[in-house]
Design an enzyme around this catalytic site. Structure first.
Site, PDB file in Angstrom:
ATOM      1  N   LYS A 253     103.001  26.098  47.455  1.00  0.00           N
ATOM      2  CA  LYS A 253     102.507  26.348  48.806  1.00  0.00           C
ATOM      3  C   LYS A 253     103.018  25.448  50.028  1.00  0.00           C
ATOM      4  CE  LYS A 253      99.451  27.756  52.044  1.00  0.00           C
ATOM      5  NZ  LYS A 253      99.663  29.000  52.351  1.00  0.00           N
TER       6      LYS A 253
ATOM      7  N   CYS B 212      97.546  26.134  59.842  1.00  0.00           N
ATOM      8  CA  CYS B 212      98.194  25.739  58.588  1.00  0.00           C
ATOM      9  C   CYS B 212      99.607  24.834  58.973  1.00  0.00           C
ATOM     10  CB  CYS B 212      98.479  26.989  57.742  1.00  0.00           C
ATOM     11  SG  CYS B 212      96.956  27.685  57.233  1.00  0.00           S
TER      12      CYS B 212
ATOM     13  N   ARG C 119      93.142  26.799  66.704  1.00  0.00           N
ATOM     14  CA  ARG C 119      93.657  25.595  66.038  1.00  0.00           C
ATOM     15  C   ARG C 119      95.233  25.294  66.283  1.00  0.00           C
ATOM     16  NH1 ARG C 119      90.340  26.048  60.532  1.00  0.00           N
ATOM     17  NH2 ARG C 119      91.035  28.131  60.471  1.00  0.00           N
TER      18      ARG C 119
ATOM     19  N   GLU D 283      96.321  34.879  58.863  1.00  0.00           N
ATOM     20  CA  GLU D 283      95.157  35.407  59.787  1.00  0.00           C
ATOM     21  C   GLU D 283      95.669  36.553  60.653  1.00  0.00           C
ATOM     22  OE1 GLU D 283      93.629  31.990  62.114  1.00  0.00           O
ATOM     23  OE2 GLU D 283      93.410  30.891  60.156  1.00  0.00           O
TER      24      GLU D 283
HETATM   25  P1  NAD Z   1      88.000  27.326  57.641  1.00  0.00           P
HETATM   26  O1  NAD Z   1      87.682  25.955  58.424  1.00  0.00           O
HETATM   27  O2  NAD Z   1      88.075  28.600  58.312  1.00  0.00           O
HETATM   28  O3  NAD Z   1      86.847  27.529  56.520  1.00  0.00           O
HETATM   29  C1  NAD Z   1      86.295  26.430  55.621  1.00  0.00           C
HETATM   30  C2  NAD Z   1      84.971  26.492  55.306  1.00  0.00           C
HETATM   31  O4  NAD Z   1      84.612  25.877  54.239  1.00  0.00           O
HETATM   32  C3  NAD Z   1      84.122  26.364  56.466  1.00  0.00           C
HETATM   33  O5  NAD Z   1      83.121  27.524  56.652  1.00  0.00           O
HETATM   34  C4  NAD Z   1      83.154  25.113  56.178  1.00  0.00           C
HETATM   35  O6  NAD Z   1      81.915  25.262  56.630  1.00  0.00           O
HETATM   36  C5  NAD Z   1      83.151  25.260  54.682  1.00  0.00           C
HETATM   37  N1  NAD Z   1      83.028  24.107  53.832  1.00  0.00           N
HETATM   38  C6  NAD Z   1      83.348  22.667  54.201  1.00  0.00           C
HETATM   39  N2  NAD Z   1      83.142  21.883  53.049  1.00  0.00           N
HETATM   40  C7  NAD Z   1      82.254  22.513  52.311  1.00  0.00           C
HETATM   41  C8  NAD Z   1      81.605  22.366  51.014  1.00  0.00           C
HETATM   42  N3  NAD Z   1      81.681  21.053  50.724  1.00  0.00           N
HETATM   43  N4  NAD Z   1      80.708  23.275  50.312  1.00  0.00           N
HETATM   44  C9  NAD Z   1      81.000  24.403  51.030  1.00  0.00           C
HETATM   45  N5  NAD Z   1      81.590  24.883  52.078  1.00  0.00           N
HETATM   46  C10 NAD Z   1      82.284  23.748  52.639  1.00  0.00           C
HETATM   47  O7  NAD Z   1      89.212  27.335  56.794  1.00  0.00           O
HETATM   48  P2  NAD Z   1      90.262  28.078  56.171  1.00  0.00           P
HETATM   49  O8  NAD Z   1      91.354  28.608  57.265  1.00  0.00           O
HETATM   50  O9  NAD Z   1      89.541  29.335  55.476  1.00  0.00           O
HETATM   51  O10 NAD Z   1      91.109  27.401  55.258  1.00  0.00           O
HETATM   52  C11 NAD Z   1      90.756  26.971  53.819  1.00  0.00           C
HETATM   53  C12 NAD Z   1      91.852  26.560  53.145  1.00  0.00           C
HETATM   54  O11 NAD Z   1      92.757  27.462  53.027  1.00  0.00           O
HETATM   55  C13 NAD Z   1      92.699  25.314  53.806  1.00  0.00           C
HETATM   56  O12 NAD Z   1      93.159  24.489  52.831  1.00  0.00           O
HETATM   57  C14 NAD Z   1      93.789  26.132  54.545  1.00  0.00           C
HETATM   58  O13 NAD Z   1      94.666  25.140  54.807  1.00  0.00           O
HETATM   59  C15 NAD Z   1      94.126  27.027  53.435  1.00  0.00           C
HETATM   60  N6  NAD Z   1      94.831  28.151  53.909  1.00  0.00           N
HETATM   61  C16 NAD Z   1      94.314  28.653  54.940  1.00  0.00           C
HETATM   62  C17 NAD Z   1      95.058  29.803  55.547  1.00  0.00           C
HETATM   63  C18 NAD Z   1      94.749  30.535  56.998  1.00  0.00           C
HETATM   64  O14 NAD Z   1      95.538  31.356  57.539  1.00  0.00           O
HETATM   65  N7  NAD Z   1      93.607  30.372  57.469  1.00  0.00           N
HETATM   66  C19 NAD Z   1      96.187  30.445  54.754  1.00  0.00           C
HETATM   67  C20 NAD Z   1      96.178  29.917  53.617  1.00  0.00           C
HETATM   68  C21 NAD Z   1      95.583  28.994  53.057  1.00  0.00           C
END
Ligand code: NAD
Length: 431
Positions: free
Chosen positions: A205, A261, A328, A155
């Site tokens: 990962k 994360c 978070r 992010e």
């Molecule tokens: P986030 O909470 O910002 O977004 C997740 C989205 O998924 C939300 O908008 C939610 O409404 C939606 N959602 C949940 N259930 C759903 C469903 N059944 N159908 C459709 N939409 C649905 O999460 P994020 O930060 O984007 O992270 C997502 C994944 O990526 C996680 O596993 C996280 O660990 C991983 N990740 C995050 C980052 C980061 O920097 N944020 C980096 C690498 C990996």
């Protein structure tokens, strides 16, 4: 160019969708959160990520990027469905895979032909098999190959990280499906590692995040020792980082890691290991050090102010790191709660995270800027190293404080300079 359905419009899903659209693909992003989707349909990115507004706007205008709450609009006709939903901490520290499972069910119900289902959410090894089972049990008519393609973006620099990755990791039991996913990344000049089984890609990962978290806890342990023996841990880290075998990244002495994360991923990897009868001692030490690290500022404040009751303490920065509004697992939350419980009057200021902070920390008083925060305060704590805090007029800050105490949780100021200005200054690992 391909038709891609992205499931989840969070930091990862929206960045992935916008970047893939910018590379020329036709992308539909589906999210179950109606409010989020309606904001996106009105052209508003619902969180702060540098450059994302412009990228979304450009691709929406070019009709390569659309948003919906309906899987029936997004999935039929797509060649890829990329799952990027949340995987929060679940019971006993294990990853909660219910959102992934529910996304897989909805994909299965909506798919109308062969599909490559890409798991971009961070998930423990064996999750791909669960997704395959869900797809197979709900839709036996159409072939679905499951591929793990973990995301490494950060992010604050999400677009740059997506477009210029150090590597792209892809793993599947089906080589052809993995190669089809590699095609999406062809326009990028990226090192692509295809692993011959899906568990390896899933593990890369978790291992990467746990290693980076371990570096942070390692340097913070060195900081605690440095403080005791009179060494300057910031310079120790610099000296270590100049060694090519070590490198400078993730050796920042401070309040430890936070965010959406590292905390949950290290915990989930440890929980996974325990489930398979292995006690991961190093991972537990990494978590213990990190938990205690953020509380160091409390000790330092007590030391400088004698007591915390009724003291006015300003937190400079609330987000878990700069250039994001993400709160978070942010150290600010624990620090504010402990200070409030000790009777302090806590103020906060953050360039991006105030809206979220007002909800999570309703008892904190919010200031318009850093100078407002300093006005009449007994101490300031640097919690997040936003650049604007490096450029403050420190003379003005000092003049307006009741006591000139600064606890610099991110070591952004020079101790000698601060003492020269008349501050009582405490850094981390270099008192
Ligand atoms: P986030 O909470 O910002 O977004 C997740 C989205 O998924 C939300 O908008 C939610 O409404 C939606 N959602 C949940 N259930 C759903 C469903 N059944 N159908 C459709 N939409 C649905 O999460 P994020 O930060 O984007 O992270 C997502 C994944 O990526 C996680 O596993 C996280 O660990 C991983 N990740 C995050 C980052 C980061 O920097 N944020 C980096 C690498 C990996």
């Amino acid at each position: 160019m391909s038709r891609v359905a992205v499931i989840g419009a969070g930091y990862v899903g929206l960045t992935t969708g916008a970047c893939l659209a910018d590379l020329g693909n036709n992308v539909i992003v589906v999210d179950i959160n109606r409010e989020k989707v309606s904001q996106l349909q009105r052209g508003r990115v619902p969180f702060y990520e540098p450059g994302l507004n412009e990228l979304v706007e450009r691709n929406v205008k070019a009709r390569r990027l659309t948003f919906t709450t309906s899987y029936d609009e997004a999935v039929p006709g797509a060649e890829y469905a990329i799952i990027a939903v949340s995987t929060p901490e679940g019971e006993g520290g294990e990853a909660d895979l219910s959102f992934v499972e529910s996304a897989a069910s909805s994909i299965a119900d909506a798919m109308d032909g062969p599909l490559v289902v890409v798991n971009k959410s961070t998930v423990p090894p064996l999750t791909g098999d669960m997704v395959s089972r869900v797809l197979g049990s709900r839709n036996s008519k159409h072939r679905a190959d499951v591929v793990s393609n973990p995301e490494f973006l950060r992010e604050g620099s999400a677009i740059q990280d997506f477009m210029h990755p150090d590597r792209v990791v892809i793993g599947s039991h089906d080589r052809a499906a993995a190669e089809k996913v590699a095609l999406l990344y062809e326009p990028l000049d990226a090192h692509i590692l295809i692993t011959p089984n899906i568990y390896t890609a899933e593990m890369v990962k978790y291992a990467s995040n746990a290693f980076l978290a371990a570096r942070i806890s390692f340097i913070n342990e060195i900081a605690r020792i440095s403080e005791r023996v009179g060494a300057d841990a910031k310079l120790v880290a610099e000296g270590m980082g100049l060694d090519k075998r070590i490198g400078p990244s993730y050796l920042d002495v401070g309040l430890g890691y936070g965010g959406s994360c590292f905390p949950k991923d290290v915990k989930a990897l440890a929980a996974l290991a325990e489930r398979f009868d292995y006690h991961p001692e190093l991972l537990h030490a990494v978590m213990d050090i990190n938990r205690d690290q953020r509380m160091l500022v409390i000790d330092k404040l007590r030391d400088c102010l004698e007591e915390l009751n009724d003291r006015v303490i300003g937190l400079l920065g609330l987000a878990f790191k700069p250039n994001t509004d993400d709160l978070r697992e942010a150290p600010s939350l624990d620090i504010a709660r402990v200070l409030l419980a000790a009777g302090a009057q806590v103020r906060g200021y953050d360039p991006a995270a105030m809206e979220g902070a007002r909800v999570k920390l309703p008892d904190v008083e919010y200031s318009r800027d850093a100078y407002g925060l300093a006005d009449g305060a007994d101490a300031l704590v640097v919690v997040t190293e936003w650049n604007e805090f490096r450029q403050l007029d420190l003379g003005r800050v000092k003049a307006s404080m009741r006591r000139p105490v600064i606890v610099d949780g991110r070591n952004i100021y020079d101790p000698e300079h601060m003492r020269g200005l008349g501050f009582t200054y405490r850094g981390i690992g270099r008192d």
